[in-house]
Design an enzyme around this catalytic site. Sequence first.
Site, PDB file in Angstrom:
ATOM      1  N   GLY A  25       0.720  -1.093  -0.032  1.00 44.15           N
ATOM      2  CA  GLY A  25       0.002   0.108  -0.001  1.00 44.15           C
ATOM      3  C   GLY A  25       0.751   1.364  -0.076  1.00 44.15           C
ATOM      4  O   GLY A  25       0.451   2.053  -0.804  1.00 44.15           O
ATOM      5  N   ASP A  26       2.028   1.100   0.971  1.00 36.90           N
ATOM      6  CA  ASP A  26       2.931   2.358   0.853  1.00 36.90           C
ATOM      7  C   ASP A  26       3.598   2.680  -0.601  1.00 36.90           C
ATOM      8  O   ASP A  26       3.284   3.765  -1.111  1.00 36.90           O
ATOM      9  CB  ASP A  26       3.838   1.935   1.747  1.00 36.90           C
ATOM     10  CG  ASP A  26       5.244   3.149   1.565  1.00 36.90           C
ATOM     11  OD1 ASP A  26       4.686   4.274   1.689  1.00 36.90           O
ATOM     12  OD2 ASP A  26       6.304   2.770   1.672  1.00 36.90           O
ATOM     13  N   ALA A  27       3.835   1.749  -1.367  1.00 36.36           N
ATOM     14  CA  ALA A  27       4.164   1.914  -2.695  1.00 36.36           C
ATOM     15  C   ALA A  27       3.196   2.193  -3.583  1.00 36.36           C
ATOM     16  O   ALA A  27       3.320   3.045  -4.575  1.00 36.36           O
ATOM     17  CB  ALA A  27       5.085   0.377  -3.475  1.00 36.36           C
TER      18      ALA A  27
END
Length: 142
Positions: A25-27
């Site tokens: 999700g961060d990416a």
Amino acid sequence: MEKRAKLMDKKEAKLLNGLALAYIGDAAYELSIRQYLLESGQTRPNQLHHQATRYVSAKAQAKIIRYFKDEQLLTEEEETYYKRGRNSKINTKAKNTDIQTYLQSTGFEALMGYLYLTKQEKRRNELTTLCIQWINQQEGFN
């Protein structure tokens, strides 16, 4: 021959822990923000990095998720995945922020990871657009 990873269905994504969801999700979220910045005319690397942190820092993500919750913008299912990330056992020290902010940010990233892995692009784009609009409004960049 190179084998390409497939996206998961909801059943498979439900088996992942919060930190695994936050990892992807961060990416996915940062890529969306980077695309937004390029499309808005930002091109200088140093300026891009500085602008991106307004949206992707742990502090910004924690503020965004509080806004989503205050305004009841998340579905019950989305809340579940946010909580899965937020309640994860973290073995690293939060950098430049307190642990509560870091955990809220991890929950935000887990939610984005869940939406990405389950191909809910329309919803992920909708929430990302709300993130951008809210941060811009908070900082007077409308």
